[in-house]
Enzyme design. Sequence first.
Site, PDB file in Angstrom:
ATOM      1  N   HIS B 257       0.831  -1.224   0.000  1.00  0.00           N
ATOM      2  CA  HIS B 257       0.000   0.000   0.000  1.00  0.00           C
ATOM      3  C   HIS B 257       0.861   1.267   0.000  1.00  0.00           C
ATOM      4  O   HIS B 257       0.454   2.285   0.548  1.00  0.00           O
ATOM      5  CB  HIS B 257      -0.937   0.021   1.221  1.00  0.00           C
ATOM      6  CG  HIS B 257      -2.087  -0.925   1.097  1.00  0.00           C
ATOM      7  ND1 HIS B 257      -3.128  -0.726   0.235  1.00  0.00           N
ATOM      8  CD2 HIS B 257      -2.340  -2.103   1.723  1.00  0.00           C
ATOM      9  CE1 HIS B 257      -3.988  -1.734   0.335  1.00  0.00           C
ATOM     10  NE2 HIS B 257      -3.538  -2.576   1.210  1.00  0.00           N
ATOM     11  N   ASP B 320      -0.947  -4.353   6.169  1.00  0.00           N
ATOM     12  CA  ASP B 320      -1.927  -5.249   5.561  1.00  0.00           C
ATOM     13  C   ASP B 320      -1.670  -5.482   4.083  1.00  0.00           C
ATOM     14  O   ASP B 320      -1.046  -4.669   3.398  1.00  0.00           O
ATOM     15  CB  ASP B 320      -3.339  -4.671   5.744  1.00  0.00           C
ATOM     16  CG  ASP B 320      -3.455  -3.277   5.157  1.00  0.00           C
ATOM     17  OD1 ASP B 320      -2.502  -2.481   5.336  1.00  0.00           O
ATOM     18  OD2 ASP B 320      -4.474  -2.971   4.530  1.00  0.00           O
ATOM     19  N   GLU B 321      -2.175  -6.591   3.614  1.00  0.00           N
ATOM     20  CA  GLU B 321      -2.328  -6.876   2.187  1.00  0.00           C
ATOM     21  C   GLU B 321      -1.062  -6.674   1.354  1.00  0.00           C
ATOM     22  O   GLU B 321      -1.103  -6.077   0.276  1.00  0.00           O
ATOM     23  CB  GLU B 321      -3.457  -6.006   1.595  1.00  0.00           C
ATOM     24  CG  GLU B 321      -4.800  -6.258   2.262  1.00  0.00           C
ATOM     25  CD  GLU B 321      -5.906  -5.418   1.660  1.00  0.00           C
ATOM     26  OE1 GLU B 321      -7.054  -5.881   1.618  1.00  0.00           O
ATOM     27  OE2 GLU B 321      -5.626  -4.268   1.231  1.00  0.00           O
ATOM     28  N   CYS B 322       0.061  -7.176   1.834  1.00  0.00           N
ATOM     29  CA  CYS B 322       1.263  -7.193   0.988  1.00  0.00           C
ATOM     30  C   CYS B 322       1.295  -8.551   0.298  1.00  0.00           C
ATOM     31  O   CYS B 322       1.365  -9.591   0.970  1.00  0.00           O
ATOM     32  CB  CYS B 322       2.507  -6.987   1.865  1.00  0.00           C
ATOM     33  SG  CYS B 322       4.023  -7.066   0.912  1.00  0.00           S
TER      34      CYS B 322
END
EC number: 3.2.1.52
Lengths: 679, 679
Positions: B257, B320-322
């Site tokens: 992100h 988050d969300e790597c």
Amino acid sequence: MIASSLPSRLSAVAALSASLFCTSLHAQAPLQIMPLPAHATIASGSFAVAGPLPVVFTGYKEPRLERARQRFLANVASRTGVPQWATALASAPVITIHTGGPSATVQQVADDESYKLQVTRSGITLDAPTPLGVMHGLQTLLQLIELTPTGFTIPAVTIDDAPRFPWRGLMVDSGRHFISLDVLYRTLDGMEATKLNVFHWHLSENQGFRLESKAFPLLTEKGSDGLYYTQQQAKEVIAYARDRGIRVIPEFDMPGHATAMFVGYPDLASGPGPYTIERQWGIFDPAMDPTRESTYKFLDKFFAEMTALFPDAYFHIGGDECNGKEWDRNPRIQEYMRAHNLKDDAALQAYFTTRVQELVTKHGKIPIGWDEVLQPNTPKQVMIQSWRGQESVADSAKRGHNVILSSGYYIDLSEPASQHYAVDPLGKAASLTPEEKSHILGGEATIWSEMVTSETIEGRIWPRTAAIAERLWSPQDVTDQASMYKRLAIAAQTLTWQGSPYLATSSNMIDRIANGKDSAPLRVLASVVEPPKEYARPDLKPYDSSSPMNLLVDAVSPESDTARNFRDLAARIASGTASPAEHAQARQWLILWRDNDAALQPTISSSALAAELAPISRNLHDSSTIGLTALDAIEQKKPLASATSSQQLAALKTLEAPQAVLLNQTVPGIEALVTAAGH
Amino acid sequence: MIASSLPSRLSAVAALSASLFCTSLHAQAPLQIMPLPAHATIASGSFAVAGPLPVVFTGYKEPRLERARQRFLANVASRTGVPQWATALASAPVITIHTGGPSATVQQVADDESYKLQVTRSGITLDAPTPLGVMHGLQTLLQLIELTPTGFTIPAVTIDDAPRFPWRGLMVDSGRHFISLDVLYRTLDGMEATKLNVFHWHLSENQGFRLESKAFPLLTEKGSDGLYYTQQQAKEVIAYARDRGIRVIPEFDMPGHATAMFVGYPDLASGPGPYTIERQWGIFDPAMDPTRESTYKFLDKFFAEMTALFPDAYFHIGGDECNGKEWDRNPRIQEYMRAHNLKDDAALQAYFTTRVQELVTKHGKIPIGWDEVLQPNTPKQVMIQSWRGQESVADSAKRGHNVILSSGYYIDLSEPASQHYAVDPLGKAASLTPEEKSHILGGEATIWSEMVTSETIEGRIWPRTAAIAERLWSPQDVTDQASMYKRLAIAAQTLTWQGSPYLATSSNMIDRIANGKDSAPLRVLASVVEPPKEYARPDLKPYDSSSPMNLLVDAVSPESDTARNFRDLAARIASGTASPAEHAQARQWLILWRDNDAALQPTISSSALAAELAPISRNLHDSSTIGLTALDAIEQKKPLASATSSQQLAALKTLEAPQAVLLNQTVPGIEALVTAAGH
């Protein structure tokens, strides 16, 4: 499926009920903008606003232009919902702005505000001698954006525009009611949108002195109830205004209208004191003492401070409505008048005005005063602002004074826009020479604040002030009322896009009165009533400076669009030119209004703010009942008996009287129907 | 008079049509406030708000309290229209506020927020250990003001109140869409009104880095499209929040992100670059390079700057969300992982997180991260924010981590308030020890901004977030949905009084779509449709970061009150418990909706923004037609044939599908009618 014929009529009325509150905006071409430009040629085709609108500047550049660009893009985004932040990513320049050079460092009356705008299918060019013209041109461009079946577009057009008058102002009275800064900023936004260029800031009154003075701190410490602007805030307002092509002129009213100054500095006054902040409305006796040198010493120092703060070349010293009674009661002043051969109060005020003018001039400013300052020996350089009327304007100009008109532009009096629109600064100037006429610089709308607060003032200023702005900007022959009203509705929408909350505020106030009940009946009533006109309101009910302004009279528009539309409709019915659909519409309205009284009862009985509405709601019921009888007679071609007709007209006369400080504005239209029904 | 029976029905429908847009607020006592207090005892009588309300402070004093007083008075004036500037002129103290002592210099999780409020006929006392309790108590007092037939009053009551959870937050995503400062300020006002106390500011995303860095100026110069907050502005936001009892916690999301950071500083990333600001929505490959010391050197300096700017004890590092894809593609990183025995991407991220935590801790802050940062060796002091759910919260707490819940509070997903309201941070914590439970600090609503802009975000945040605020403040057993919805409607009105324009904005957007046509039919449609739920919207239509958000889906509320009310009505009709008036209301609604399609046609054909509405408008026509058939069958006691019923239910299934990215939310209620009609 049952009752299929009934529901369709039901929903037609449901739609009608909602349509009372909005006006069709795009009924016809050509340019739907306000003020109308001096010259415009409409071409075919249009420019599509499909994405970001890159703006490129050529010629003279300054930071104010960049801020104008950002403001323009924010307004495009607000109008369209099409994001404008990514203009740097767009491919080609689509708006090219050429600026010839700077405007004056301190904006002047003589500054060139003209611009040329050309919109074609492939691009837009804006050309102006100064940033002022650029700003005006960008406002025109914003107003040209329209939504079509295929998207947002700007019609192809060539505009060559410049104002008719160089002085197009709005006076806001921050004295009687303190007006919050956010309201002032939004007011300046609205002025920019309507191409007004003078913000006249009425800063002192009997009820409050509203600007920090470092030289005389007691002015606000004792004279403002803590409600005042700091000098830093004033500087920010001035900068904000300059960014929008608007001059800021302060007014410190004297020798009357100055009680709040005397609370901290009683020696300025002509009475024995002590003084307190005035809580009532009206004209009061306290006045500065013109006979003591200490008064001029005070003013010299005060002007030094204030003329340094406000950069504009003009400085307003009021001068209105001094009744002289404190002078008459003071033997020392009477003795001074005899000794100096000042034969009456007018002569004493003239002496005072002369001294004040000299001080203002000494500090490098041009004095402005209301009519009263114009005396036989008043120096030519003093400018006059006329509340007395067009004759007074013509007279001042003839005598070589620059002058502006405010009489006819008092927007606090709740008059219709059409009435202000019909008033021209040159209305009585036909006999003047061109040179004399050139002294008539323009006009100013004025919102005196006895009957408005920060909550309600914007709903009084807008949209009617846009009609005055057009009078002052557009060619003299732009006078068509129907066109004006059509474009005024669009201007109202434009103001809303640009952030003015005045319509939402009115709606919120109605919700407050409705107190959680269904607000629809209250909105029906609100849509056809108006505040009393001119100075009738305080005669109907006592008001002072702490009176709540939270009743229906404060929430409604000063001018009912619905009542005006109904009046027009009734005129067509009376003249036999109305269509069957128009007859049906009149009937639906009358039924809605008649039956609204019953629907409003739960609100009236639950809300202290609605309690007083019972008689005006009943009034609407009664007038509508009469209207339906007349409409029946017309449609059935059974004329009313003469006695009936007379009786009904008499009843309507009674119904014209204000109730709950509100006028039922359906009555004139109904009178037209009754009159027609009697033939 | 003609047709007198018809018009009364007509006006009933006209009133109904308008009542679709407002909800009765005062249907019943007791306290109509939100969040409900921990303890309240209602007495008889009330305190009259007839004029200015003087406020007197005793005990500990600080300027923040004086500002809270001024804000309180401004809100009283806004709620009532009764001016509050002249409190100094009022005779006796009517509100006495005792403050025990200061709250922490930097507001802390452990700060005491409790207060005691007593309202009697003769006066009001507010007693709190700290200014935080005073501020909460003043908000309660504001909400207690009600309008009665005799005036504004505050009911006599004794309240002893304190929050259930110390962490009651709202996360605003300024990264994906930049959110303007005025929106943020108003959001903080709304948080104060609902007693939320943590503003979690999501400042960096693939689509934008939004905060000025003096150490790394390219972060905004290249990564923000010019849309970012200066450090000075951030300081002002922090001060504004502190004034309202709200902590501010920044989030800089990493290692994923973070594309916008890489535009200016490509060496931070794991790929070859160059990078550009991401314009699409989703999860993307770019990630910080955890294997280079230069990354940590950058972050050390960056954290030094940002931790100095934000005083709060907590600092959010995302996590988050790597997806690890850039790591997988980089041979040097793969080699590093082998050399350091990091067996997979999760292990590499754990390594990165450990290093980042160490840096944050070094700079004196407590790190917060999303679920992913919780790994086997994560230090206990790292706090977890859970998007995964209540189990994850319980698990984190069991492992000794402080934790807050956000799963279930994603207000960007357009779920009904009732759904969020039913989610409790302790929902899966039954088996935890009291000590373990004490690690569950509360929760945060989150508004991710793919589908909102500055124009629309407030209409997504409010009023539903007030229901979450109540979940986090009020006792665990405050769970009644009907009560919640009643008070949520009042909370919406309170937010409006306090300056939130979200309802007006929605109305303006509808006017924009209506394009000058009568907006009533569009409002009828708007009142019964909702945006698709969860992540369905981008599947229905492509969106990127420059997509206009100006269609009906953006203007409507995420939750239709009318549709919910109709569903309740239909359930009563289906169960045979509805009154004749309720039957009539259902019929009027269905007729209005059925006939609305015809009324909307002029808008659809004139406005590009309305063009796509043809099918959803027809959808409403079709569902209402089915609903009327079912209602006829029920009322005439002639059950639908089984084949007819099945056919209609199948048709309704089809009508449930989104059209114009909108859901017709009348369908569930109509399904209930059809099912009942088949018996």
